[in-house]
Design a protein around this motif. Structure first.
Motif, PDB file in Angstrom:
ATOM      1  N   ALA A   1      -7.363  43.116  24.178  1.00 12.49           N
ATOM      2  CA  ALA A   1      -8.492  44.040  24.063  1.00 12.49           C
ATOM      3  C   ALA A   1      -8.091  45.370  23.435  1.00 12.49           C
ATOM      4  O   ALA A   1      -8.959  46.177  23.106  1.00 12.49           O
ATOM      5  CB  ALA A   1      -9.095  44.282  25.442  1.00 12.49           C
ATOM      6  N   GLY A   2      -6.792  45.607  23.301  1.00 13.84           N
ATOM      7  CA  GLY A   2      -6.322  46.867  22.745  1.00 13.84           C
ATOM      8  C   GLY A   2      -6.169  47.973  23.754  1.00 13.84           C
ATOM      9  O   GLY A   2      -5.835  49.107  23.395  1.00 13.84           O
TER      10      GLY A   2
ATOM     11  N   ASP B   1     -13.553  48.437  27.345  1.00  5.03           N
ATOM     12  CA  ASP B   1     -14.311  48.586  26.101  1.00  5.03           C
ATOM     13  C   ASP B   1     -13.850  49.842  25.372  1.00  5.03           C
ATOM     14  O   ASP B   1     -14.172  50.960  25.777  1.00  5.03           O
ATOM     15  CB  ASP B   1     -15.805  48.673  26.426  1.00  5.03           C
ATOM     16  N   LEU B   2     -13.086  49.653  24.308  1.00  3.90           N
ATOM     17  CA  LEU B   2     -12.531  50.804  23.588  1.00  3.90           C
ATOM     18  C   LEU B   2     -13.607  51.648  22.923  1.00  3.90           C
ATOM     19  O   LEU B   2     -13.339  52.785  22.530  1.00  3.90           O
ATOM     20  CB  LEU B   2     -11.533  50.327  22.531  1.00  3.90           C
ATOM     21  N   GLY B   3     -14.808  51.125  22.818  1.00  2.00           N
ATOM     22  CA  GLY B   3     -15.890  51.890  22.227  1.00  2.00           C
ATOM     23  C   GLY B   3     -16.577  52.836  23.197  1.00  2.00           C
ATOM     24  O   GLY B   3     -17.465  53.598  22.809  1.00  2.00           O
TER      25      GLY B   3
ATOM     26  N   VAL C   1      -8.566  57.158  28.862  1.00  2.00           N
ATOM     27  CA  VAL C   1      -8.390  58.403  28.106  1.00  2.00           C
ATOM     28  C   VAL C   1      -8.781  59.554  29.030  1.00  2.00           C
ATOM     29  O   VAL C   1      -9.973  59.859  29.184  1.00  2.00           O
ATOM     30  CB  VAL C   1      -9.262  58.431  26.838  1.00  2.00           C
ATOM     31  N   PRO C   2      -7.806  60.182  29.688  1.00  3.09           N
ATOM     32  CA  PRO C   2      -8.120  61.245  30.649  1.00  3.09           C
ATOM     33  C   PRO C   2      -8.998  62.332  30.038  1.00  3.09           C
ATOM     34  O   PRO C   2      -8.777  62.783  28.924  1.00  3.09           O
ATOM     35  CB  PRO C   2      -6.734  61.804  31.018  1.00  3.09           C
ATOM     36  N   GLY C   3     -10.041  62.691  30.799  1.00  3.92           N
ATOM     37  CA  GLY C   3     -10.939  63.740  30.360  1.00  3.92           C
ATOM     38  C   GLY C   3     -12.094  63.282  29.498  1.00  3.92           C
ATOM     39  O   GLY C   3     -12.949  64.092  29.124  1.00  3.92           O
ATOM     40  N   SER C   4     -12.172  61.987  29.198  1.00  4.70           N
ATOM     41  CA  SER C   4     -13.230  61.495  28.306  1.00  4.70           C
ATOM     42  C   SER C   4     -14.539  61.227  29.035  1.00  4.70           C
ATOM     43  O   SER C   4     -15.592  61.137  28.408  1.00  4.70           O
ATOM     44  CB  SER C   4     -12.767  60.231  27.578  1.00  4.70           C
TER      45      SER C   4
END
Length: 330
Positions: A40-41, A124-126, A133-136
């Motif tokens: 899945a990346g 889901d990388l989208g 991703v901390p803070g996202s």
């Protein structure tokens, strides 16, 4: 998938040295979670260190009756082991409930404890995700969260931990052993996964570069009278929407000892200590069991679509403890 290197380790010191030399390396056991995340990346290791050949595949009694389980023991071997089935039946039941036979024959004990959340936003990388991703942000709070946490969550993450095995281990005060370049260490399994707080990307309390070498279950006579119950949305292999590991010792209709741990309700296995305290020394019976569950679940903070878990867990506590009490009375 990005290109990655592969090394097979044959001793613990060698495995620890390999990961210490490459911060982007990952240990590979059965790969039943890691490889999916690589596809899945989500995981992008530069090096996989295969630990399946390490001499950590034993199950034996040590230290005056404690049961030591090596980190590379497969889930299938763990569930089938006669001493596990005899002395810790809830653990065997949890492992059997956790995955299909094919996966149990590949997955390892160490890898099971380190598996990452199955939250759809995480994979889901989208989409943003504070674990990835901390803070996202945490879109699950306002989005799809039917199977997310009701206990111990925060505004930064409401994902749940997916392990069934870890719930049973938490009920019986298991201790996780690990090794780093600086030496050996231990962590109670209830401290292996820290509270979410504002750092959900910090998923374990293990030191950097640590290799889990095993799990030790202390002697626990009550564990022989235990049960694991898992509720899922379909009968076939699926992750829990709620689960419980429970053990009960009753004498003269009074609770002499009790163990409770919940699964699929928090970012880590949830040891229900408030419910245990409420039950200890009190009478058996559905009313007492329900009252104890209410004490534990008073801390629940449900989202709009997962409030059903409060009722579900209350019913699970009553049902499983009632069954154990009836068995004790026979």
């Amino acid at each position: 998938m990005r290109e990655f290197g592969y090394e097979r380790a044959y001793d613990v010191a060698g495995a620890v040295a390999l990961i210490g030399a490459d911060p982007d390396a990952r240990f590979l056991g059965g790969g039943t979670n890691l490889v999916d995340l690589m596809k899945a990346g989500v995981e992008r290791p530069a090096l996989l260190i295969d630990v399946r050949e390490l001499p950590l595949d034993g199950i034996e009694f040590v230290r005056g009756g404690a049961l030591r389980i090596g980190a590379t023991v497969t889930n299938g071997d763990l569930a089938a082991h006669p001493e596990v089935r005899r002395h810790y039946p809830a653990l065997a039941q949890a492992v059997l409930a956790g995955a299909s036979g094919q996966l149990r024959n590949m997955a390892t004990v160490g890898g099971n404890l380190l598996q990452r959340t199955r939250c759809g936003y995480f994979t889901d990388l989208g989409k943003p995700c504070n674990r990835r991703v901390p803070g996202s942000g945490c879109p699950a709070i306002a989005g799809e969260h039917r199977n997310h946490a009701i206990l111990g969550a925060s505004e930064h993450c409401v994902a749940t931990h997916p392990s069934d095995m870890a719930v049973a281990l938490a009920a019986f005060d298991a201790v996780v052993s690990y090794e780093t370049a600086d030496g050996k260490g231990e962590l109670p399994i209830t401290e292996l996964h820290p509270p979410v707080g504002d750092t959900p990307h910090v998923e374990t309390a293990l030191p950097s570069g640590a290799l889990i070498t095993g799990v030790t279950l202390p002697p626990s006579p009550i564990a022989a009278h235990s049960r694991y119950r898992k509720v899922r949305e379909r009968a076939s292999y699926a992750f829990a929407i709620g689960s419980i590991a429970a053990a009960l010792d009753v004498q003269d209709e009074v609770v002499r000892d009790v163990r409770l741990a919940f699964g699929a309700v928090a970012s880590r296995p949830w040891r229900a200590r408030a419910a245990e305290r409420a039950l200890l020394g009190g009478p058996v019976g559905a009313e007492a069991f329900a009252a104890a569950a209410d004490v534990e679940l008073a801390a629940a903070e449900a989202l709009p679509e997962n409030g059903y878990k409060v009722t579900l867990m209350r019913n699970l506590v009553v049902a499983v403890l009632t069954e154990l009490a009836e068995e004790a009375a026979r």
